[in-house]
Design a protein around this motif. Structure first.
Motif, PDB file in Angstrom:
ATOM      1  N   GLU A 241       0.862  -1.193   0.000  1.00  0.00           N
ATOM      2  CA  GLU A 241       0.000   0.000   0.000  1.00  0.00           C
ATOM      3  C   GLU A 241       0.893   1.236   0.000  1.00  0.00           C
ATOM      4  N   GLN A 242       0.697   2.103  -1.005  1.00  0.00           N
ATOM      5  CA  GLN A 242       1.555   3.281  -1.104  1.00  0.00           C
ATOM      6  C   GLN A 242       1.110   4.379  -0.147  1.00  0.00           C
ATOM      7  N   ARG A 243      -0.207   4.634  -0.131  1.00  0.00           N
ATOM      8  CA  ARG A 243      -0.690   5.699   0.743  1.00  0.00           C
ATOM      9  C   ARG A 243      -0.570   5.245   2.191  1.00  0.00           C
ATOM     10  N   LYS A 244      -0.460   6.232   3.084  1.00  0.00           N
ATOM     11  CA  LYS A 244      -0.351   5.873   4.500  1.00  0.00           C
ATOM     12  C   LYS A 244      -1.704   5.416   5.004  1.00  0.00           C
TER      13      LYS A 244
END
Lengths: 324, 470
Positions: A241-244
């Motif tokens: 997952e790139q977004r936090k």
């Protein structure tokens, strides 16, 4: 010769019986062929080679039955033999994708439009995939809004047979502390799938791999920490997952007392289909301010002020709504 | 390749990148945009009044101590007004349609020299059934529905559903089923239409399939009459009306218990896979719009249901007259039927007359007792009573009715079983037709008929067998 009602009735009954038996055999035959094609396609998709032995093993056919199916498939030019390996021809692949399309659309329908339990989806779709007519399939796809993925995260082939590559890698290949998004939850074998369902793991959900032990993974999901055996984790695929994303404990709508307010951050992935759609239609989306107004005589349901209206929700629903 | 095809191809390829959350994102974006626009163009003016009567009302109706007493009080008042208010117009309609127009029609038939069978079929069969249904059904509905709609319009009924939801949730049902049940005490057919307020498919089906256990307007008089004759009579005269009231209330309570038990069973079995969702809007209180309410409840509810009942009672009236007047050998079709039903009916503590009456009077429960009386007189040959074969009638006094029924072989057990059967049996054909219209499904309509019918026979059978043991 005199006409006899008994003989007439008997012959009608016998005729019906013969028709039913023949029809059943014909349908059973089609099912065998289609299941074999589906299996061959899955081998190709996951890049595993398939032989007569693996086919008879995977589908539970006897050797003779499997050999008969293979020879018929070869005759119909659906497959070719390369050594001992069975390969789909383009027309075979096209046929397999049609069957798979029905299967996955039906699972999507069961997930979105019914309350049929997860573990029963596969079995019901197995039966439907052989019987739905082409027009019914296009109608189903239209009604569901031409969905792209089935509820397990498998792509649904387009009407033209288009299909993308596999997404994600097995869950146990991720490092400690990785935050991932589930892309696929395998529904076979059922016993393993039942464990995944029980843990509430669905495609689209975020997880954090807290720890990797010798034979299991420690996972955090929506604030809950649990362990899953590696053999079970192998049936889950995910992408980083790139977004936090926060996988820590979250406050839910159910914790609000009358007079208190909160801002929605999301809806649990355990809430799907009609349940999820209707909550969102009410305006429960990230950023909405929601306030508890009053509880009923027995304490449940509770009424909430949502975008100007007052809507009562039950406790089990409010627990699905996360607050910032 | 044309530009259009190129775009379609690209779109087709891009679909796969949408992921499974595309619906969520779309709805979020729509709401975000809508609230952005609303924030720009809507101005909120004025302060909230210091005294907020809505908040005080809500606090009262959802309070642990005052919530339920208020609810019982409101419902009691609605029922009392309905019962008291319906008496006068009901007897007026009965006087016009049954006592004045019916003899006049017969006279007219005689004067123009109609053959007796046309006269009988049209006026004693078709007309009488229709007139009976109208005079018994219309007044209570015309009073009950507007009152109910007013309470709804004011905003009180959603609060009732809110308070009762936890009870219904345990049975797998929706709190609003409390309202459709209450409606069922007026008329099951109208209640089926009112289940539209339940927006969750599974819970709506549950409400439809169990609504029958709310005793409709057509069954109240039957229960009261039979309770008075068979149960009230057991007690000393000073207590008899209290005892028969207790008997009727017991039947009502059995109906409520059945509603919950069957709801629970349905939600766990055949309706398990149906889609389900709960939400309940609590609209702000507002003064009811009286004229609008009157108009819509009379047109939408009363007249539509009445029309359906009339349409169904016409063929039934014809059938009732015909079975009593067509002879095979020495006796009429009705007598043949009654005698062949008798052995089966006795197993359930009923009799052939009751079974036949429930079959041919299926359009409306209102005409079951008149049909029972007519058939009893026909079968027992008490020709000094009633107005002839196939002509339904009622007797002025309960004593005379009791006399006829006892001559027909009725016992206390028959009375008890008739009350239970009346409570539990299949909905009338008007209701079944409405169920078909609302669900669009022959399957649910069939189940709506068969589930209660099976329960009715089962309960009567068990009661009868236990009775035999004691």
């Amino acid at each position: 010769m005199t006409f006899s009602w008994e003989i007439a009735a008997l012959s009608v009954a016998a005729g019906t019986l013969i028709f039913l038996v023949l029809n059943r055999r014909r349908r059973r035959h089609i099912e065998l062929i289609e299941d074999a094609l589906k299996h061959l396609y899955n081998c190709e998709y996951t890049k595993v080679s398939c032989t007569l032995e693996s086919l008879s093993g995977a589908l539970g056919y006897g050797r003779e039955q499997a050999a008969a199916v293979v020879s018929e498939l070869t005759r119909s030019k659906f497959i070719t033999l390369e050594g001992s390996e069975l390969k789909l021809t383009s027309s075979g692949r096209e046929y397999a994708l049609k069957v798979i399309r029905v299967h996955r659309l039906w699972e999507r329908h069961l997930a979105d439009e019914t309350m049929v339990q997860e573990v029963d989806w596969h079995k019901q779709a197995e039966a439907k995939e052989h019987s739905l007519k082409q027009e019914q399939v296009s109608e189903l796809s239209r009604r569901l809004g031409h969905p792209v993925y089935d509820p397990h995260g498998d792509p649904i082939p387009g009407a033209d047979g288009s299909i993308p590559a596999v997404r994600g890698i097995p869950l146990q290949t991720f490092n400690k502390n990785a935050v991932v998004t589930i892309t696929h939850v395998e529904d076979e074998p059922t016993s393993v799938y039942a464990q995944l369902v029980q843990r509430g793991l669905y495609p689209g959900m975020n997880l954090r791999v807290l720890d990797k032990l010798s034979d299991s993974l420690v996972i955090q999901k929506e604030g809950i920490v649990f362990e899953i055996p590696l053999i079970v984790a192998a049936n889950v695929r995910a992408v980083p997952e790139q977004r936090k994303k926060d996988t820590g404990p979250q406050k839910t709508l159910a914790t609000l007392r009358p007079g208190e307010e909160g801002i929605v951050s999301g809806i649990s992935h355990g809430c799907r289909g009609l349940q999820r759609r209707r909550l969102m239609d009410l305006g429960i989306v990230p950023g909405t301010t929601v306030g508890a107004v009053m509880t009923s005589v027995s304490g449940d349901p509770t009424a909430y002020r949502i975008r100007g209206g007052v809507i009562a929700l039950r406790k089990e629903q409010a627990e699905m709504v996360f607050l910032q | 390749m044309s530009r259009r095809e190129e775009i379609l191809k690209t779109a087709e390829k891009l679909r796969w990148d949408l992921g499974e959350r595309v619906h969520d994102h779309t709805v979020e974006a729509l709401h975000a945009e809508a609230s952005r626009i609303a924030g720009k163009v809507i101005a909120v003016s004025g302060e909230k009044p210091a005294f907020n009567y809505e908040r005080i009302l809500d606090a009262l109706v959802t309070n642990r101590w005052t919530g339920f007493p208020i609810m019982f009080l409101v419902l009691a008042v609605v029922f009392w007004i309905t019962i008291e208010g319906a008496n006068v117009p009901s007897s007026f309609l009965a006087w016009i349609l049954l006592d004045t127009v019916h003899p006049a029609l017969n006279q007219f038939g005689g004067a123009v020299g109609m053959p007796w069978w046309i006269n009988g079929f049209l006026f004693d069969g078709v007309y009488l059934a229709m007139a009976w249904v109208v005079s018994v059904m219309l007044p209570p509905m015309a009073i009950f529905f507007p009152l109910f709609t007013l309470a709804e319009d004011f905003g009180y009924l959603p609060r009732v559903a809110f308070n009762l939801d936890s009870l219904f949730r345990k049975a797998g049902a929706h709190g609003k089923q409390a309202l459709t049940m209450a409606m069922g005490y007026g008329c099951n057919a109208a209640a089926i239409v009112s289940t539209r307020i339940i927006d969750s498919p599974r819970e709506r089906l549950i409400a439809i399939l169990t609504n029958n256990f709310a005793i409709c307007n057509g069954r109240w008089p039957t229960l009261i009459l039979i309770a008075t004759i068979f149960i009230g009579a057991l007690a000393p005269p000073s207590l008899s009306s209290a005892v028969s009231s207790v008997a009727v209330v017991t039947v009502v309570v059995i109906g409520i218990v059945m509603t919950f038990v069957v709801s629970w069973g349905l939600s766990k079995t055949i309706l398990k896979g149906e889609a389900s969702f709960f939400s309940l809007e609590l609209p702000p209180y507002r003064p009811p719009r009286i004229w609008q309410t009157l108009y819509t409840s009379v047109i939408d509810r009363t007249l539509i249901v009445l029309w359906r009942a009339v349409v169904w009672s016409v063929p039934a009236g014809g059938v009732i007259w015909l079975v009593s007047n067509i002879y095979i050998g020495d006796s009429s079709l009705a007598e043949h039927a009654v005698h062949s039903f008798d052995p089966v009916a006795f197993l359930f503590g009923l009799n052939g007359v009751i079974l036949l009456a429930y079959i041919i009077a299926i359009p409306a429960n209102e005409i079951v007792i008149p049909t029972v009386l007519m058939l009893t007189v026909l079968v027992t040959g008490m020709t000094e009573l009633g107005s002839g074969a196939g002509v339904m009638f009622e007797l002025e006094s309960e004593l005379a009715t009791a006399h006829v029924l006892k001559a027909g072989g009725w016992t206390l057990l028959t009375g008890i079983n008739l009350m239970l059967f009346s409570l539990l049996h299949n909905p009338c054909s008007t209701t079944l037709y409405t169920i078909y219209k609302e669900t669009g499904s022959a399957k649910w309509t069939t189940l709506a008929a068969l589930i209660p019918l099976a329960i009715a026979f089962l309960v009567c059978f068990v009661v009868t067998q236990l009775w035999a043991l004691l």
